[in-house]
Enzyme design. Structure first.
Site, PDB file in Angstrom:
ATOM      1  N   SER A   1     -30.648 -14.560 -22.986  1.00 45.26           N
ATOM      2  CA  SER A   1     -30.543 -12.706 -22.978  1.00 45.26           C
ATOM      3  C   SER A   1     -29.146 -11.779 -24.348  1.00 45.26           C
ATOM      4  CB  SER A   1     -30.936 -12.204 -21.608  1.00 45.26           C
ATOM      5  OG  SER A   1     -31.571 -12.819 -21.458  1.00 45.26           O
TER       6      SER A   1
ATOM      7  N   SER B   1     -37.112 -21.240 -24.663  1.00 45.05           N
ATOM      8  CA  SER B   1     -36.824 -19.889 -23.898  1.00 45.05           C
ATOM      9  C   SER B   1     -37.605 -18.343 -24.090  1.00 45.05           C
ATOM     10  CB  SER B   1     -35.588 -19.716 -24.899  1.00 45.05           C
ATOM     11  OG  SER B   1     -36.474 -19.150 -26.500  1.00 45.05           O
TER      12      SER B   1
ATOM     13  N   ASN C   1     -38.629 -18.860 -20.112  1.00 44.07           N
ATOM     14  CA  ASN C   1     -38.210 -18.462 -19.111  1.00 44.07           C
ATOM     15  C   ASN C   1     -36.587 -17.852 -19.212  1.00 44.07           C
ATOM     16  OD1 ASN C   1     -39.590 -20.658 -17.577  1.00 44.07           O
ATOM     17  ND2 ASN C   1     -39.286 -21.897 -19.271  1.00 44.07           N
ATOM     18  N   TYR C   2     -36.372 -17.439 -20.663  1.00 48.41           N
ATOM     19  CA  TYR C   2     -34.916 -17.139 -20.462  1.00 48.41           C
ATOM     20  C   TYR C   2     -34.366 -15.421 -21.537  1.00 48.41           C
ATOM     21  CZ  TYR C   2     -33.206 -21.692 -18.904  1.00 48.41           C
ATOM     22  OH  TYR C   2     -33.144 -22.514 -17.853  1.00 48.41           O
ATOM     23  N   LEU C   3     -35.527 -15.357 -21.512  1.00 42.32           N
ATOM     24  CA  LEU C   3     -35.142 -13.901 -22.841  1.00 42.32           C
ATOM     25  C   LEU C   3     -36.066 -12.278 -21.705  1.00 42.32           C
ATOM     26  CD1 LEU C   3     -35.581 -15.442 -26.222  1.00 42.32           C
ATOM     27  CD2 LEU C   3     -33.530 -14.530 -25.004  1.00 42.32           C
TER      28      LEU C   3
END
Length: 912
Positions: free
Chosen positions: A740, A867, A870-872
């Site tokens: 992020s 991403s 799930n990640y950003l």
DNA sequence: AGAACAACTTAGGAAACCTTCT
DNA sequence: AGAAGGTTTCCTAAGTTGTTCT
């Protein structure tokens, strides 16, 4: 055609139809704080237990009847099981309110559960929930005012120390925003890194300030929802009913009509006070702006009306928003608040969120996740339909029973997959099929089996399906949707939410990734008697869709979010769960908490880095290993790396790295080469700080290649240590943080003025960088090289055109007619200006194609989606879109918009 | 302390669907 | 209209983390 067909039939439902109109609702307060252990799962035992598949009765919590009314899973219930009307649009539903938070296994006996909460005054309950929780969970909490502090250091001792200014008025438990600002400068720690491995650096302080200050605590407990109602007798019920009616009046028309589905009736007779929930779609935009930084719960609270409403006590209203077409979406929500009554609480945001001193320490989970839960269970794949096509054994057709044929078909249709090249796959398949055939069967080995007839039959079936007209396909699809409709949603605390995976996995051959030792094994059919249902105590037990069969067990555990589970047939130690969809409020809430925790790390990271840097040379080998492992996780975003069993693919993460996975390159480079999750190869060479290099040298010394690099370490120890540095910190938080903050940095650095398309390119670049850091890969499509060739040919063609155009331009300028085209035809006579224009256009076309080609080649092995999902932190994207006037729909698909509904009203100035 | 259990998140590939090109 | 290719969704495997048991 067993398998493929089955799956086919079952997989195409595409929900969403109703999404559009369905407002996304958030009604719940954030859950959070861990409750105490007492609350935790009361029943775990129940599941191992019965083998017979009998369901025990549910017992009524309220002390009312505890007689075991054996629930006839198969039988009874049917009628109530679905309230037809619920099925539709309105999200609002009235459900009887359930009282007890804790679960009871249906099988148990019926004594009342002790609800500790019941003893507490409502107000206290409320408090607990909202505040205390935080403390425990700490991760997300950021205290806003320095005032509230107090407290015991116990909770967060070390971590508190980590904050730069420990004393600052912030309480220990919650890291304060302000503190951190300064820390930024100092880091000598930061290593010089190479490209993809850069340690994310924080951004300027100012930003931090603003962000932080506005954020109070991110977590709110949902216990709020848990306020107990006292149980009452029938009268109460009646009364409640009346009230309900009243409420209805207030509902939007559409809702009211649908709203009282039988659910309530069915819900059982003994109700405690009811709570009706409703949700309204709110159009108005009022408050948003300032709220953006607030946790959802905060925002919810804000709405004055809730509080004011007299009736609010019993009702929960949820405000929902929808996306406006304009592109800038704004979602507004507001929540119910049953707790309105205890007014003391909210005198303003602060008070609401401030931490109360009374907090109970607690563990992480076991908190109440819902109060009422209604759903219809799961749907099963259709039974196997034998096709009668025979395989050949030593050239001769062989008769198979339907069971044998089903398994043979699973294998036959996998002919074109890579699994067929793997001996392990064939061996496992053979072993399991052989069991089905029986030892004495004519078929004695796999080699002599020819599955071609089945394969061909399957191909034909596929073709037939393809040939169906659009209308036929549509009709089929609709039919399927109709059958599945009731399984697609659940009602959680009165709000209709989508269910994620309500289709039971069909039988098939296990497709493990990489060199999975179990690939090819038969994944047997799941029956109702394998399935445990989790549902609200007062909700009707879902009717078992297969006549004559019964569910394995019924539970009423509101400390978990799963609706059903069964044991994984491949690995009986594992479970397969049915959860709500990503768009649900429950999932959204935890998603938000995840990002808040990662944001919190920003405030600690500098000190954490300083600490591990110091330990690179520690004499305590465990400490040293922890330091180096943490460094790698921080710098390279490696996964934690749990130990694995022998019956799983041999992959590693940080803690399980082997000596052979890391090669040193003097003076200070490390070359990583290992298989990570999903057997995806991780290859990366990075420069590291010298002490790290030396430490690795030391850890490798005297070990064989297959030995563990971090022999003193496992994920448990590592995470335990991390938690001392920051509340709630675990290895995976670094990945989220790294991803992020990288996106945030890149976007803010690289976004320039320009059109939307150009901005999207910038975004995609940033996204790609994150994907590379996280090693999110995809396999190159089979047709990739072909496609590239084609593109090249096209470019060549255009270039030839260009040449011709230039010649013609020349001629046109001299007043000569154009040359003939390649096929001999004569061309139109164009003016030099027109030709120039064409040349410009062609050039642009060529350039664009070349750009596209480069991008395509560039991304052929990079998966950007993982991403993003799930990640950003979606708030980074949403805020960026708002700042740069990029429609959010360009960045998020429909399902991501639904999943990230909680992030839509973020302030444009939001920074991670 | 470590194993086992439980619950939940993260992941890539296949299938379905949508768009563009021919 | 159909093919090709790109995008989105579905499917379920494979991780992580937290709790409980031994």
């Amino acid at each position: 055609m067993a398998q493929p067909n089955l799956s086919k039939k079952f997989d195409d439902y595409d929900d969403d139809d109703d999404d559009d109109d369905q407002p996304i609702t958030f009604k719940r307060f954030a859950k959070k704080s861990p409750l105490h252990s007492e609350v935790k799962k009361a029943t775990s035992n129940s599941h191992g237990g019965q083998s017979n598949g009998k369901i025990t009765d549910v017992h009524s919590s309220n002390g009312q009847t505890s007689k075991p009314s054996p629930m006839k899973p198969c039988a009874g219930i049917a009628k109530q099981s679905n309230s037809p009307s619920l099925g539709d649009k309105p999200n609002i539903v009235n459900v009887k309110n359930e009282t007890k938070p804790i679960e009871h296994s249906s099988k148990g006996y019926c004594e009342d559960s002790e609800d500790d909460d019941d003893d507490k005054p409502l107000s206290s309950k409320w408090k607990i929930k909202s505040n205390h929780d935080n403390k425990v969970v700490a991760p997300v909490v950021i205290k806003k005012s320095s005032q509230d502090s107090d407290d015991d250091d116990d909770d967060v001792p070390l971590s508190a120390k980590f904050l730069r200014k420990p004393n600052s008025r912030t309480s220990d438990k919650k890291p304060v925003s302000k503190v951190q600002k300064e820390r930024q400068n100092g880091s000598s720690t930061s290593s010089k890194q190479q490209k993809s491995s850069t340690l994310p650096v924080k951004r300027e302080l100012e930003n931090c300030d603003s962000v932080h200050s506005s954020v109070k605590k991110s977590k709110v407990s949902d216990s709020a929802a848990s306020i107990k109602t006292k149980q009452v007798s029938v009268k109460c019920e009646l009364k409640a009913k009346e009230e309900e009616d009243d409420d209805d009046d207030k509902l939007p028309i559409s809702h009211s009509s649908v709203k009282k589905p039988k659910v309530s009736d069915s819900a059982g007779s003994i109700k405690t006070k009811q709570v009706s929930v409703k949700c309204e779609i709110k159009a108005k935009e009022e408050e948003d702006d300032d709220d953006d930084e607030l946790p959802i719960s905060h925002r919810f609270k804000k709405s004055p009306k809730l509080t004011d409403k007299p009736s609010s006590t019993k009702k929960i209203s949820t405000k929902v928003t929808k996306v406006n077409k304009s592109g800038s979406t704004s979602f507004k929500k507001q929540t119910k608040s049953k707790q309105t009554k205890n007014k003391s609480k909210r005198s303003g945001r602060d008070s609401e969120y401030s931490i109360s001193s009374t907090l109970l320490p607690s563990s992480g989970d076991g908190q109440k996740k819902w109060t009422t839960l209604v759903h219809n269970g799961v749907i099963f794949p259709p039974p196997y339909q034998p096709h009668g096509v025979k395989i050949l054994y030593k050239g001769k057709p062989v008769d198979l029973t339907p069971e044998q044929e089903e398994v043979a078909t699973m294998y036959a249709v996998m002919r074109d997959t890579d699994y067929m090249q793997k001996d392990k796959f064939k061996e496992n398949f053979w072993n399991d099929w052989r069991e089905v055939l029986g030892r004495k069967h004519v078929i004695q080995n796999l080699k002599d089996c020819d599955f071609t007839p089945i394969y061909d039959w399957h191909e034909i079936e596929k073709e037939k399906k393809k040939q169906m007209t659009t209308e036929e396909k549509k009709a089929l699809k609709e039919e399927k949707m109709k059958q599945e409709e009731k399984y697609t949603w659940a009602i959680v605390d009165g709000v209709k939410e989508k269910v994620g995976n309500f289709r039971v996995e069909p039988p098939g051959l296990f497709r493990g990734r990489g060199e999975h030792p179990k690939m090819g094994k038969l994944k047997k059919r799941i029956h109702p008697s394998d399935i445990t249902i989790n549902i609200g105590k007062d909700a009707p037990i879902p009717e078992c869709p297969i006549p004559g069969e019964c569910w394995k067990d019924i539970r009423h555990d509101n400390t978990v979010t799963w609706l059903c589970y069964w044991n994984d047939p491949i690995n009986s130690k594992l479970f397969k769960y049915v959860f709500l969809a990503a768009s649900s409020s429950l999932k959204g809430q935890s998603d938000k908490e995840k990002y808040e925790k990662a944001r919190l790390l920003k405030d600690y990271i500098e000190n954490i880095r300083a600490a591990y840097t110091k330990d690179f040379t520690s004499k305590d080998i465990t400490k040293q290993q922890i330091a180096v492992a943490t460094y790698l996780i921080d710098k390279l975003a490696l996964r934690a790396g749990n130990e694995k069993d022998d019956d799983e693919a041999d992959t590693v993460g940080c803690c399980t790295l082997k000596v052979e996975n890391v090669t040193r390159e003097a003076p200070n480079k490390l070359m990583f080469n290992f298989l990570g999750k999903d057997s995806i190869k991780y290859e990366n060479t990075v420069e590291v700080e010298l002490p790290v290099y030396n430490a690795i040298l030391k850890f490798q010394k005297d070990k064989s290649p297959g030995e563990s690099l971090f022999d003193m370490l496992d994920t448990n120890k590592l995470n335990t240590h991390l938690k001392e540095l920051m509340p709630g910190l675990t290895a995976k938080v670094f990945r989220t943080f790294n991803a992020s903050i990288t996106l945030d940095d890149k976007l803010n650095k690289d976004t320039k003025d320009g059109d939307v398309a150009e901005k999207i390119v910038v975004y995609n670049h940033a996204n790609k960088e994150v994907a590379i850091i996280c090693n999110h890969q995809r396999s190159v499509s089979k047709s990739h090289s072909q496609q590239m060739t084609k593109l090249n040919e096209k470019i060549d063609e255009l270039q030839a055109d260009l040449k011709e155009l230039k010649v013609d331009l020349d001629r046109a300028r001299k007043g000569k007619p154009p040359t003939k085209s390649s096929d001999g035809k004569s061309k139109r006579n164009l003016t030099p200006e027109a030709l120039e224009k064409k040349i410009t256009q062609t050039n642009a076309k060529i350039e664009k194609m070349q750009r596209d080609m480069r991008t395509k080649e560039d991304l052929k092995t990079v998966a950007l989606g993982t991403s993003k999902i799930n990640y950003l932190d979606p708030r980074i994207t949403v805020a960026w879109c708002k700042r740069h006037e990029v429609p959010i729909e360009k960045m998020f698909t429909k399902s991501l918009l639904a999943k990230f509904a909680w992030a839509m009203d973020v302030d444009p100035d939001f920074r991670f």
